[in-house]
Design an enzyme around this catalytic site. Structure first.
Site, PDB file in Angstrom:
ATOM      1  N   ASP A   1       0.884  -1.164   0.000  1.00 27.50           N
ATOM      2  CA  ASP A   1       0.000   0.000   0.000  1.00 27.50           C
ATOM      3  C   ASP A   1       0.920   1.212   0.000  1.00 27.50           C
ATOM      4  OD1 ASP A   1      -2.247   1.655   0.177  1.00 27.50           O
ATOM      5  OD2 ASP A   1      -2.346   1.540   2.349  1.00 27.50           O
ATOM      6  N   SER A   2       0.346   2.371  -0.235  1.00 25.25           N
ATOM      7  CA  SER A   2       1.169   3.581  -0.123  1.00 25.25           C
ATOM      8  C   SER A   2       1.542   3.841   1.321  1.00 25.25           C
ATOM      9  CB  SER A   2       0.424   4.785  -0.699  1.00 25.25           C
ATOM     10  OG  SER A   2      -0.766   5.029   0.029  1.00 25.25           O
TER      11      SER A   2
ATOM     12  N   CYS B   1      -4.887  -2.048  -1.151  1.00 24.35           N
ATOM     13  CA  CYS B   1      -5.239  -0.665  -1.489  1.00 24.35           C
ATOM     14  C   CYS B   1      -6.276  -0.702  -2.599  1.00 24.35           C
ATOM     15  CB  CYS B   1      -3.994   0.099  -1.940  1.00 24.35           C
ATOM     16  SG  CYS B   1      -4.319   1.773  -2.551  1.00 24.35           S
ATOM     17  N   ASN B   2      -7.433  -0.111  -2.358  1.00 25.46           N
ATOM     18  CA  ASN B   2      -8.470  -0.104  -3.384  1.00 25.46           C
ATOM     19  C   ASN B   2      -8.045   0.664  -4.622  1.00 25.46           C
ATOM     20  OD1 ASN B   2      -9.939  -0.160  -0.536  1.00 25.46           O
ATOM     21  ND2 ASN B   2     -11.255  -1.219  -1.991  1.00 25.46           N
ATOM     22  N   THR B   3      -7.415   1.826  -4.429  1.00 24.85           N
ATOM     23  CA  THR B   3      -7.026   2.659  -5.564  1.00 24.85           C
ATOM     24  C   THR B   3      -5.985   1.960  -6.429  1.00 24.85           C
ATOM     25  OG1 THR B   3      -7.473   4.650  -4.274  1.00 24.85           O
ATOM     26  CG2 THR B   3      -6.125   4.914  -6.239  1.00 24.85           C
TER      27      THR B   3
ATOM     28  N   CYS C   1     -12.256   1.872   1.346  1.00 22.07           N
ATOM     29  CA  CYS C   1     -10.840   2.242   1.415  1.00 22.07           C
ATOM     30  C   CYS C   1     -10.255   1.475   2.576  1.00 22.07           C
ATOM     31  CB  CYS C   1     -10.677   3.752   1.611  1.00 22.07           C
ATOM     32  SG  CYS C   1      -8.975   4.285   1.941  1.00 22.07           S
ATOM     33  N   THR C   2      -9.116   0.850   2.375  1.00 17.63           N
ATOM     34  CA  THR C   2      -8.551  -0.002   3.419  1.00 17.63           C
ATOM     35  C   THR C   2      -8.216   0.785   4.685  1.00 17.63           C
ATOM     36  OG1 THR C   2      -6.354   0.231   2.400  1.00 17.63           O
ATOM     37  CG2 THR C   2      -7.654  -1.706   1.801  1.00 17.63           C
ATOM     38  N   HIS C   3      -7.891   2.058   4.559  1.00 21.76           N
ATOM     39  CA  HIS C   3      -7.607   2.864   5.752  1.00 21.76           C
ATOM     40  C   HIS C   3      -8.818   2.938   6.687  1.00 21.76           C
ATOM     41  CE1 HIS C   3      -4.069   4.318   3.550  1.00 21.76           C
ATOM     42  NE2 HIS C   3      -3.653   4.880   4.675  1.00 21.76           N
TER      43      HIS C   3
END
Length: 264
Positions: free
Chosen positions: A7-8, A70-72, A177-179
């Site tokens: 992920d970022s 990460c969805n994006t 969103c995973t966050h």
């Protein structure tokens, strides 16, 4: 058995914690991109380049599977990641849990980043998996960034703004969103604070972490073994060996990972 997650930032923590619950003995490799985050505002081409760099850094450590937590990144980079790594390393993407949310009946809200909300990708998932359910797309500007930096006041503001856009009779909330899974309890508290009719069932949240972790094990032919001894934890920061950022320890998922596994 080594499983990598990318992920970022710290949005990979829920999926990492889910893998740890299913297979405590797995050696986890968390590969994120502090030099290039956030990924959301980037062009699809730029984001794909960053994601490929993070994935290839993880691939050098020869994991059995790579979870794109990460969805994006899943939306924009999954085909490129699979082309680069498969079949040697299975790549598992993260998709909002719209189908199981719709299966429960009732109205659905999808909380997602502004870039994802209303996108052709999300609209396609709604069309394919929501059936006849009434769906409200809820943009959550600033929420992922606030979670990433463990800025509690900013989290509360962003959650309150999104809660105000969520119909009171919604019974299922998809965390797109995973966050967001890191602050699920605060989202629930904000939604319940508005009150609800007595004849409505409790709110149900639908994240992706558990399903993604289970899919990763299926792809490598591994069975859950929740009683196994703890494996190791390694971290890559834009390809460099490092440690979990301090913000990760603000969340139970981050603390749990560091408490149950020795750094490696």
């Amino acid at each position: 058995m080594k499983i990598a997650l990318m992920d970022s930032g710290i949005g990979l923590l829920p999926a990492a914690a889910a893998v740890r619950r299913l297979r405590p003995d797995a050696d986890l490799l968390l590969s994120n991109d502090p030099d290039g985050m956030p990924w959301g505002p980037r062009t699809p081409e730029d984001l794909t380049g960053r994601a490929l760099a993070v994935a290839l850094a993880a691939a050098e450590h020869r994991p059995r599977a790579l979870i794109v937590a990460c969805n994006t990144a899943t939306v924009h980079a999954l085909p490129a990641l699979r082309a680069a790594l498969e079949p040697d390393i299975p790549v598992i993407g993260t998709v909002p849990a719209i189908k199981p949310a719709a299966a429960g009946g009732g109205k659905i809200a999808i909380w997602a980043t502004p870039a994802t909300t209303g996108s052709a990708y999300q609209r396609g998932l709604i069309r394919d998996f929501a059936g006849d359910a009434e769906v409200t797309e809820v943009p959550c500007p600033g929420l992922a960034d606030a979670v990433e930096h463990a800025d509690q006041e900013a989290v509360d503001r962003a959650v309150a703004a999104a809660a105000a856009l969520t119909p009171a009779d919604v019974r299922a909330v998809v965390l797109g969103c995973t966050h967001y899974e890191l602050v699920e309890e605060r989202i629930l508290a904000a939604l319940e604070a508005r009150g609800r009719a007595d004849d409505l069932p409790p709110l149900v949240f639908h994240g992706s972490a558990d399903a993604v972790a289970a899919q990763a094990l299926r792809r490598i032919g591994a069975e859950p073994a929740p009683g196994a001894a703890a494996g190791t934890l390694s971290v890559l920061l834009s390809g460099r060996p490092g440690r979990l950022p301090a913000a990760a320890l603000a969340y139970a998922e981050g603390r749990g990972l560091t408490e149950t596994a020795p750094a490696h």
